[in-house]
Design a protein around this motif. Structure first.
Motif, PDB file in Angstrom:
ATOM      1  N   GLY A 230     -39.499 -77.086 -22.851  1.00 30.53           N
ATOM      2  CA  GLY A 230     -39.046 -77.480 -24.198  1.00 30.53           C
ATOM      3  C   GLY A 230     -38.485 -78.954 -24.249  1.00 30.53           C
ATOM      4  O   GLY A 230     -37.862 -79.313 -25.401  1.00 30.53           O
ATOM      5  N   VAL A 231     -38.262 -79.625 -23.144  1.00 27.07           N
ATOM      6  CA  VAL A 231     -37.608 -81.150 -23.247  1.00 27.07           C
ATOM      7  C   VAL A 231     -38.375 -81.820 -24.110  1.00 27.07           C
ATOM      8  O   VAL A 231     -39.701 -81.877 -24.273  1.00 27.07           O
ATOM      9  CB  VAL A 231     -37.626 -81.597 -21.665  1.00 27.07           C
ATOM     10  N   GLY A 232     -37.615 -82.770 -24.818  1.00 34.50           N
ATOM     11  CA  GLY A 232     -38.386 -83.550 -25.703  1.00 34.50           C
ATOM     12  C   GLY A 232     -37.330 -84.836 -26.060  1.00 34.50           C
ATOM     13  O   GLY A 232     -36.416 -84.851 -25.863  1.00 34.50           O
ATOM     14  N   THR A 233     -38.088 -85.837 -26.744  1.00 40.40           N
ATOM     15  CA  THR A 233     -37.716 -86.857 -27.206  1.00 40.40           C
ATOM     16  C   THR A 233     -36.967 -86.835 -28.400  1.00 40.40           C
ATOM     17  O   THR A 233     -37.173 -86.071 -29.326  1.00 40.40           O
ATOM     18  CB  THR A 233     -38.883 -88.107 -27.478  1.00 40.40           C
ATOM     19  N   MET A 234     -35.806 -87.730 -28.409  1.00 36.68           N
ATOM     20  CA  MET A 234     -34.637 -87.727 -29.582  1.00 36.68           C
ATOM     21  C   MET A 234     -35.365 -89.124 -30.396  1.00 36.68           C
ATOM     22  O   MET A 234     -35.000 -90.331 -29.832  1.00 36.68           O
ATOM     23  CB  MET A 234     -33.512 -87.919 -29.212  1.00 36.68           C
ATOM     24  N   LYS A 235     -35.824 -88.593 -31.542  1.00 35.92           N
ATOM     25  CA  LYS A 235     -36.628 -89.748 -32.077  1.00 35.92           C
ATOM     26  C   LYS A 235     -35.990 -90.426 -33.273  1.00 35.92           C
ATOM     27  O   LYS A 235     -36.329 -91.539 -33.883  1.00 35.92           O
ATOM     28  CB  LYS A 235     -38.029 -89.557 -32.507  1.00 35.92           C
ATOM     29  N   ASP A 236     -35.103 -89.662 -33.821  1.00 34.06           N
ATOM     30  CA  ASP A 236     -34.430 -90.147 -35.186  1.00 34.06           C
ATOM     31  C   ASP A 236     -33.557 -91.160 -34.982  1.00 34.06           C
ATOM     32  O   ASP A 236     -33.027 -91.199 -33.797  1.00 34.06           O
ATOM     33  CB  ASP A 236     -33.710 -88.701 -35.787  1.00 34.06           C
ATOM     34  N   PRO A 237     -33.121 -91.919 -35.935  1.00 37.13           N
ATOM     35  CA  PRO A 237     -31.884 -93.028 -35.953  1.00 37.13           C
ATOM     36  C   PRO A 237     -30.694 -92.243 -35.413  1.00 37.13           C
ATOM     37  O   PRO A 237     -29.956 -92.980 -34.657  1.00 37.13           O
ATOM     38  CB  PRO A 237     -31.818 -93.508 -37.158  1.00 37.13           C
ATOM     39  N   SER A 238     -30.381 -91.053 -35.864  1.00 38.43           N
ATOM     40  CA  SER A 238     -29.091 -90.494 -35.533  1.00 38.43           C
ATOM     41  C   SER A 238     -29.549 -88.812 -34.812  1.00 38.43           C
ATOM     42  O   SER A 238     -30.233 -88.289 -35.848  1.00 38.43           O
ATOM     43  CB  SER A 238     -28.118 -90.363 -36.556  1.00 38.43           C
ATOM     44  N   ASN A 239     -29.303 -88.647 -33.813  1.00 40.16           N
ATOM     45  CA  ASN A 239     -29.706 -87.101 -33.404  1.00 40.16           C
ATOM     46  C   ASN A 239     -28.660 -86.384 -33.169  1.00 40.16           C
ATOM     47  O   ASN A 239     -27.915 -86.609 -32.296  1.00 40.16           O
ATOM     48  CB  ASN A 239     -30.733 -87.204 -32.074  1.00 40.16           C
ATOM     49  N   THR A 240     -28.683 -85.272 -33.640  1.00 36.88           N
ATOM     50  CA  THR A 240     -27.536 -84.036 -33.264  1.00 36.88           C
ATOM     51  C   THR A 240     -28.342 -83.125 -32.330  1.00 36.88           C
ATOM     52  O   THR A 240     -29.170 -82.723 -32.694  1.00 36.88           O
ATOM     53  CB  THR A 240     -27.059 -83.344 -34.428  1.00 36.88           C
ATOM     54  N   VAL A 241     -27.577 -83.074 -31.136  1.00 33.58           N
ATOM     55  CA  VAL A 241     -28.164 -82.151 -29.932  1.00 33.58           C
ATOM     56  C   VAL A 241     -26.970 -81.229 -29.662  1.00 33.58           C
ATOM     57  O   VAL A 241     -26.031 -81.622 -29.434  1.00 33.58           O
ATOM     58  CB  VAL A 241     -28.569 -83.146 -28.711  1.00 33.58           C
ATOM     59  N   GLU A 242     -27.588 -80.015 -29.783  1.00 28.53           N
ATOM     60  CA  GLU A 242     -26.501 -78.921 -29.416  1.00 28.53           C
ATOM     61  C   GLU A 242     -27.136 -78.022 -28.162  1.00 28.53           C
ATOM     62  O   GLU A 242     -28.252 -77.604 -28.175  1.00 28.53           O
ATOM     63  CB  GLU A 242     -26.138 -78.001 -30.549  1.00 28.53           C
ATOM     64  N   ILE A 243     -26.453 -77.865 -26.961  1.00 29.28           N
ATOM     65  CA  ILE A 243     -26.768 -77.059 -26.214  1.00 29.28           C
ATOM     66  C   ILE A 243     -25.891 -75.886 -26.108  1.00 29.28           C
ATOM     67  O   ILE A 243     -24.661 -75.750 -26.224  1.00 29.28           O
ATOM     68  CB  ILE A 243     -26.417 -77.594 -24.815  1.00 29.28           C
ATOM     69  N   VAL A 244     -26.673 -74.559 -26.409  1.00 29.67           N
ATOM     70  CA  VAL A 244     -25.897 -73.350 -26.789  1.00 29.67           C
ATOM     71  C   VAL A 244     -25.980 -72.274 -25.635  1.00 29.67           C
ATOM     72  O   VAL A 244     -27.025 -71.935 -25.525  1.00 29.67           O
ATOM     73  CB  VAL A 244     -26.412 -72.784 -28.163  1.00 29.67           C
ATOM     74  N   ILE A 245     -25.046 -71.790 -24.925  1.00 37.45           N
ATOM     75  CA  ILE A 245     -25.212 -70.569 -24.229  1.00 37.45           C
ATOM     76  C   ILE A 245     -23.924 -69.816 -24.814  1.00 37.45           C
ATOM     77  O   ILE A 245     -22.863 -69.886 -24.651  1.00 37.45           O
ATOM     78  CB  ILE A 245     -24.610 -71.213 -22.778  1.00 37.45           C
ATOM     79  N   GLU A 246     -24.612 -68.403 -24.989  1.00 38.23           N
ATOM     80  CA  GLU A 246     -23.645 -67.477 -25.582  1.00 38.23           C
ATOM     81  C   GLU A 246     -22.924 -67.033 -24.573  1.00 38.23           C
ATOM     82  O   GLU A 246     -23.335 -66.691 -23.353  1.00 38.23           O
ATOM     83  CB  GLU A 246     -24.611 -66.294 -26.233  1.00 38.23           C
ATOM     84  N   GLY A 247     -21.642 -66.935 -24.613  1.00 37.83           N
ATOM     85  CA  GLY A 247     -20.559 -66.437 -23.499  1.00 37.83           C
ATOM     86  C   GLY A 247     -19.953 -67.560 -22.978  1.00 37.83           C
ATOM     87  O   GLY A 247     -18.910 -67.438 -22.535  1.00 37.83           O
ATOM     88  N   THR A 250     -20.872 -73.924 -27.338  1.00 34.61           N
ATOM     89  CA  THR A 250     -21.903 -74.937 -27.967  1.00 34.61           C
ATOM     90  C   THR A 250     -21.365 -76.500 -27.680  1.00 34.61           C
ATOM     91  O   THR A 250     -20.343 -76.575 -28.076  1.00 34.61           O
ATOM     92  CB  THR A 250     -21.941 -74.744 -29.600  1.00 34.61           C
ATOM     93  N   LEU A 251     -22.080 -77.107 -26.874  1.00 34.92           N
ATOM     94  CA  LEU A 251     -21.917 -78.666 -26.541  1.00 34.92           C
ATOM     95  C   LEU A 251     -22.742 -79.244 -27.493  1.00 34.92           C
ATOM     96  O   LEU A 251     -23.706 -79.188 -27.720  1.00 34.92           O
ATOM     97  CB  LEU A 251     -22.309 -78.777 -25.293  1.00 34.92           C
ATOM     98  N   SER A 252     -21.948 -79.956 -28.461  1.00 33.13           N
ATOM     99  CA  SER A 252     -22.423 -80.793 -29.614  1.00 33.13           C
ATOM    100  C   SER A 252     -22.388 -82.437 -29.419  1.00 33.13           C
ATOM    101  O   SER A 252     -21.240 -82.598 -29.188  1.00 33.13           O
ATOM    102  CB  SER A 252     -22.199 -80.401 -30.921  1.00 33.13           C
ATOM    103  N   ASN A 253     -23.410 -83.277 -29.367  1.00 32.90           N
ATOM    104  CA  ASN A 253     -23.175 -84.412 -29.476  1.00 32.90           C
ATOM    105  C   ASN A 253     -24.058 -85.359 -30.338  1.00 32.90           C
ATOM    106  O   ASN A 253     -25.155 -84.519 -30.451  1.00 32.90           O
ATOM    107  CB  ASN A 253     -23.384 -85.043 -27.992  1.00 32.90           C
TER     108      ASN A 253
END
Length: 257
Positions: A230-247, A250-253
């Protein structure tokens, strides 16, 4: 279970445990003998920092059966890893900018991070569990086109060590069973990764043990467990990426072109 954070408040760096919307401030050493000071701060009053200050960040390659099968890569006999530069690390919520020197693909890689709590050198798999302080969320951002740019030398470290390419946090969660966790990556509101940690080729304890025979692991060091499909490219001018691990959380950048 405790969720440990580092923060900046009124120009001072501190640490403590997160409980909902408030932080119980601690003194001493996060990994050994931390004591509550009696002070509590609202989460809204502080700026969260990367939860530890690692002496090194180790990043795994080809550590998930599903991705190995997709890439037709053999299961490795030993953990395959690289080191990310400490200067690549950044905090939860930070804006990451495209490097001025690079105009190729930049990809997200949502991962589980192992945080070391006790010095580990040549430890057994059985001993490794006591060396793990907890777990965190990692986005192992990568300038993908650089890796194989030179046919004579794979440039993994350069591709993964640009400033800001190592966000992790927002917490270190203790007393977590990593095999029960699921990593999700959400890009601009759309889920792109959803995979179980139980699919790892080398478990958390195996990674700590094997790597500790190569190099001493210090409190605060982070082992990024590798990513899956599921790895993919961040293509938009501004991209919000959230890494979510329940427990864990959420890491958001934000990644800006």
């Amino acid at each position: 279970m405790a969720h440990w954070v580092r923060f900046s408040h009124a120009g001072v760096t501190g640490f403590g445990t997160l409980d909902g919307a408030s932080i119980t401030v601690h003194s001493g050493n996060m990994f050994n003998g931390a004591q509550p000071t009696g002070e509590r701060l609202a989460l809204s009053e502080v700026a969260l920092l990367a939860p530890t200050e690692p002496t090194k960040v180790i990043a795994l390659w080809n550590n998930f059966h599903a991705l190995a099968a997709k890439l037709n890569s053999p299961v490795p006999a030993d953990p395959l890893y690289l080191l990310k530069a400490g200067s690549s690390l950044t905090s939860p919520g930070a804006v990451v900018h495209r490097p001025a020197s690079y105009d190729g693909k930049v990809v997200y890689e949502g991962e589980l991070g192992i945080v070391i709590g006790t010095r580990a050198s040549s430890v057994s798999e059985e001993e490794a569990g006591a060396c793990i302080f907890g777990y965190t969320c990692v986005n192992d951002i990568t300038a993908a086109d650089i890796i194989n740019k030179d046919a004579t030398f794979a440039q993994w470290v350069r591709a993964k060590s640009f400033d800001g390419f190592g966000p992790f946090g927002p917490v270190v969660a203790t007393d977590v069973d990593p095999a029960s966790l699921v990593v999700r990556t959400v890009l601009n509101g759309q889920e792109r990764q959803n995979y179980p940690i139980s699919d790892m080729i080398f478990s958390a304890r195996q990674l700590v043990s094997r790597i500790s025979h190569d190099m001493t692991l210090n409190p605060g060091d982070v082992i990024c467990c590798g990513t899956s499909v599921g790895v993919g490219t961040m293509k938009d001018p501004s991209n919000t990426v959230e890494i979510v691990i329940e427990g864990i959380g959420t890491l958001s950048n934000t990644f800006v072109q």
